[in-house]
Design a protein around this motif. Sequence first.
Motif, PDB file in Angstrom:
ATOM      1  N   ILE A 103     -46.245  91.619 -36.742  1.00 16.77           N
ATOM      2  CA  ILE A 103     -45.242  92.379 -36.002  1.00 16.77           C
ATOM      3  C   ILE A 103     -45.908  93.374 -35.065  1.00 16.77           C
ATOM      4  O   ILE A 103     -45.505  93.530 -33.897  1.00 16.77           O
ATOM      5  N   LEU A 104     -46.944  94.048 -35.550  1.00 18.41           N
ATOM      6  CA  LEU A 104     -47.631  95.046 -34.735  1.00 18.41           C
ATOM      7  C   LEU A 104     -48.278  94.420 -33.509  1.00 18.41           C
ATOM      8  O   LEU A 104     -48.124  94.916 -32.375  1.00 18.41           O
ATOM      9  N   LEU A 105     -48.979  93.316 -33.694  1.00 22.56           N
ATOM     10  CA  LEU A 105     -49.676  92.712 -32.551  1.00 22.56           C
ATOM     11  C   LEU A 105     -48.710  92.043 -31.579  1.00 22.56           C
ATOM     12  O   LEU A 105     -48.980  91.986 -30.369  1.00 22.56           O
ATOM     13  N   VAL A 106     -47.582  91.531 -32.073  1.00 22.81           N
ATOM     14  CA  VAL A 106     -46.587  90.943 -31.167  1.00 22.81           C
ATOM     15  C   VAL A 106     -45.962  92.033 -30.290  1.00 22.81           C
ATOM     16  O   VAL A 106     -45.758  91.820 -29.091  1.00 22.81           O
ATOM     17  N   LEU A 107     -45.665  93.193 -30.874  1.00 23.47           N
ATOM     18  CA  LEU A 107     -45.124  94.293 -30.076  1.00 23.47           C
ATOM     19  C   LEU A 107     -46.125  94.753 -29.011  1.00 23.47           C
ATOM     20  O   LEU A 107     -45.748  95.030 -27.867  1.00 23.47           O
ATOM     21  N   LEU A 108     -47.403  94.808 -29.390  1.00 19.31           N
ATOM     22  CA  LEU A 108     -48.427  95.214 -28.422  1.00 19.31           C
ATOM     23  C   LEU A 108     -48.576  94.168 -27.322  1.00 19.31           C
ATOM     24  O   LEU A 108     -48.667  94.511 -26.133  1.00 19.31           O
ATOM     25  N   ALA A 109     -48.605  92.887 -27.713  1.00 18.79           N
ATOM     26  CA  ALA A 109     -48.713  91.816 -26.715  1.00 18.79           C
ATOM     27  C   ALA A 109     -47.495  91.794 -25.801  1.00 18.79           C
ATOM     28  O   ALA A 109     -47.614  91.550 -24.596  1.00 18.79           O
ATOM     29  N   MET A 110     -46.316  92.067 -26.350  1.00 20.61           N
ATOM     30  CA  MET A 110     -45.098  92.101 -25.536  1.00 20.61           C
ATOM     31  C   MET A 110     -45.148  93.243 -24.532  1.00 20.61           C
ATOM     32  O   MET A 110     -44.786  93.066 -23.357  1.00 20.61           O
ATOM     33  N   LEU A 111     -45.615  94.420 -24.965  1.00 19.42           N
ATOM     34  CA  LEU A 111     -45.690  95.569 -24.063  1.00 19.42           C
ATOM     35  C   LEU A 111     -46.637  95.300 -22.900  1.00 19.42           C
ATOM     36  O   LEU A 111     -46.292  95.520 -21.733  1.00 19.42           O
ATOM     37  N   ILE A 112     -47.829  94.784 -23.207  1.00 17.42           N
ATOM     38  CA  ILE A 112     -48.799  94.507 -22.151  1.00 17.42           C
ATOM     39  C   ILE A 112     -48.336  93.343 -21.287  1.00 17.42           C
ATOM     40  O   ILE A 112     -48.431  93.377 -20.054  1.00 17.42           O
ATOM     41  N   GLY A 113     -47.821  92.291 -21.913  1.00 16.67           N
ATOM     42  CA  GLY A 113     -47.403  91.109 -21.166  1.00 16.67           C
ATOM     43  C   GLY A 113     -46.240  91.375 -20.236  1.00 16.67           C
ATOM     44  O   GLY A 113     -46.220  90.884 -19.098  1.00 16.67           O
ATOM     45  N   VAL A 114     -45.270  92.158 -20.700  1.00 19.77           N
ATOM     46  CA  VAL A 114     -44.113  92.474 -19.848  1.00 19.77           C
ATOM     47  C   VAL A 114     -44.548  93.333 -18.661  1.00 19.77           C
ATOM     48  O   VAL A 114     -44.077  93.140 -17.532  1.00 19.77           O
ATOM     49  N   THR A 115     -45.469  94.261 -18.899  1.00 19.97           N
ATOM     50  CA  THR A 115     -45.941  95.113 -17.804  1.00 19.97           C
ATOM     51  C   THR A 115     -46.642  94.289 -16.726  1.00 19.97           C
ATOM     52  O   THR A 115     -46.331  94.395 -15.531  1.00 19.97           O
ATOM     53  N   ASN A 160     -60.321  92.895 -35.667  1.00 22.54           N
ATOM     54  CA  ASN A 160     -60.801  92.051 -34.566  1.00 22.54           C
ATOM     55  C   ASN A 160     -59.921  90.819 -34.401  1.00 22.54           C
ATOM     56  O   ASN A 160     -59.655  90.382 -33.269  1.00 22.54           O
ATOM     57  N   SER A 161     -59.473  90.237 -35.510  1.00 19.51           N
ATOM     58  CA  SER A 161     -58.591  89.072 -35.401  1.00 19.51           C
ATOM     59  C   SER A 161     -57.243  89.454 -34.809  1.00 19.51           C
ATOM     60  O   SER A 161     -56.648  88.685 -34.050  1.00 19.51           O
ATOM     61  N   MET A 162     -56.760  90.656 -35.108  1.00 21.49           N
ATOM     62  CA  MET A 162     -55.505  91.109 -34.509  1.00 21.49           C
ATOM     63  C   MET A 162     -55.653  91.278 -33.002  1.00 21.49           C
ATOM     64  O   MET A 162     -54.765  90.882 -32.230  1.00 21.49           O
ATOM     65  N   TRP A 163     -56.759  91.898 -32.560  1.00 20.34           N
ATOM     66  CA  TRP A 163     -57.000  92.020 -31.123  1.00 20.34           C
ATOM     67  C   TRP A 163     -57.118  90.651 -30.468  1.00 20.34           C
ATOM     68  O   TRP A 163     -56.617  90.434 -29.351  1.00 20.34           O
ATOM     69  N   ALA A 164     -57.779  89.718 -31.149  1.00 16.66           N
ATOM     70  CA  ALA A 164     -57.959  88.379 -30.579  1.00 16.66           C
ATOM     71  C   ALA A 164     -56.617  87.667 -30.407  1.00 16.66           C
ATOM     72  O   ALA A 164     -56.348  87.062 -29.357  1.00 16.66           O
ATOM     73  N   ILE A 165     -55.764  87.741 -31.420  1.00 14.10           N
ATOM     74  CA  ILE A 165     -54.461  87.076 -31.331  1.00 14.10           C
ATOM     75  C   ILE A 165     -53.576  87.773 -30.304  1.00 14.10           C
ATOM     76  O   ILE A 165     -52.800  87.122 -29.584  1.00 14.10           O
ATOM     77  N   THR A 166     -53.684  89.098 -30.207  1.00  9.44           N
ATOM     78  CA  THR A 166     -52.926  89.825 -29.181  1.00  9.44           C
ATOM     79  C   THR A 166     -53.303  89.350 -27.785  1.00  9.44           C
ATOM     80  O   THR A 166     -52.428  89.072 -26.945  1.00  9.44           O
ATOM     81  N   LEU A 167     -54.601  89.248 -27.520  1.00  9.35           N
ATOM     82  CA  LEU A 167     -55.051  88.767 -26.213  1.00  9.35           C
ATOM     83  C   LEU A 167     -54.631  87.318 -25.977  1.00  9.35           C
ATOM     84  O   LEU A 167     -54.372  86.924 -24.825  1.00  9.35           O
ATOM     85  N   ALA A 168     -54.550  86.521 -27.048  1.00 10.03           N
ATOM     86  CA  ALA A 168     -54.137  85.131 -26.893  1.00 10.03           C
ATOM     87  C   ALA A 168     -52.637  84.999 -26.621  1.00 10.03           C
ATOM     88  O   ALA A 168     -52.197  84.035 -25.976  1.00 10.03           O
ATOM     89  N   LEU A 169     -51.825  85.964 -27.098  1.00  9.98           N
ATOM     90  CA  LEU A 169     -50.373  85.898 -26.913  1.00  9.98           C
ATOM     91  C   LEU A 169     -49.914  86.522 -25.600  1.00  9.98           C
ATOM     92  O   LEU A 169     -48.816  86.216 -25.125  1.00  9.98           O
ATOM     93  N   ILE A 170     -50.718  87.397 -25.027  1.00 12.81           N
ATOM     94  CA  ILE A 170     -50.314  88.096 -23.798  1.00 12.81           C
ATOM     95  C   ILE A 170     -49.955  87.135 -22.666  1.00 12.81           C
ATOM     96  O   ILE A 170     -48.940  87.345 -21.973  1.00 12.81           O
ATOM     97  N   PRO A 171     -50.736  86.056 -22.408  1.00 13.79           N
ATOM     98  CA  PRO A 171     -50.363  85.163 -21.291  1.00 13.79           C
ATOM     99  C   PRO A 171     -48.980  84.556 -21.414  1.00 13.79           C
ATOM    100  O   PRO A 171     -48.312  84.327 -20.391  1.00 13.79           O
ATOM    101  N   GLN A 172     -48.502  84.306 -22.638  1.00 15.46           N
ATOM    102  CA  GLN A 172     -47.161  83.741 -22.793  1.00 15.46           C
ATOM    103  C   GLN A 172     -46.093  84.737 -22.337  1.00 15.46           C
ATOM    104  O   GLN A 172     -45.140  84.362 -21.632  1.00 15.46           O
TER     105      GLN A 172
END
Length: 297
Positions: A103-115, A160-172
């Motif tokens: 949940i935490l990394l999806v919210l972070l990826a959503m914030l960066i990705g939407v911006t 580190n795995s959370m950061w990696a998955i966050t960076l992988a989800l941002i493009p979507q």
Amino acid sequence: MPQFSLYEEEYHPSPLKRTWIEFRNSHIAVVGLVVLAGLLLFSLFAPFLAPYDPLAQNIDGLLIPPSWTVNGSISHLFGTDALGRDVFSRIIYGCRVTLGSSILLVLLAMLIGVTIGTVAGVMQGVRSSVINHLLDALMAIPTLLIAIIIVAIVGTGLVNSMWAITLALIPQFIHHTRSFVRAEMKKEYILASRLDGATNRQLFFNSILPNMIEMLVVQGTLALSIAVIDISALGFLNLGAQPPLPELGAILADGLDVAYLAPWNVALPGLTIFVMVLAINIVGDGLRSALRKRLVR
């Protein structure tokens, strides 16, 4: 005495209430929501619900079968592992680590990705074309593979795995946000706001973002299921959460050594991951169907 009304007023529920009415008409979606809510409760109140310390070892209680078997003990509902740790307590804390991190990394990826996606949607010309082709190239690569490559560079560990998955989800999120913004920018109400002198920032916060909430909810639930699978996969491959941290993928990997003697050490955490991902996908499909039916009506 009820007050007499000559004109019968029509009842028009709010958009949120209409979505809930359509969502609850699907019984499968409601069951998925109840299961997901239960897992969230386990995650939030793990210290109060877990009967034992998930890291406490007991050499006098190694590989105790679950309570429903003949040789099982009621004191250990799901049995114990090869180190005498209570499997039920470890699964409860595993839900907390896996689902909470997702949940935490999806919210972070959503914030960066939407911006970034909003900026890309507003831009035009060569810069917009470059971002579009770069996103298409990144989205062709599975998120787990991108996460494994990043973890191999920065090192193993849950953070580190959370950061990696966050960076992988941002493009979507960038891709879906960019497509949504570009479609909205062509509509008449945006043109009318521009003629009134609205800036791009005002257009986004006052006009585009309220209409984007539905898309973000659906995409967020889908990204959450991907995050759960990826975190569990990295933990299983010993690239994510490291022992003795109770993470569902790591618990599953620990149980492989005694799978023939104690199959519950593999079956129970694997079943938990399956139920978690299934519940998230069912809720996501239910939300998408409810939003579509609400817009049709």
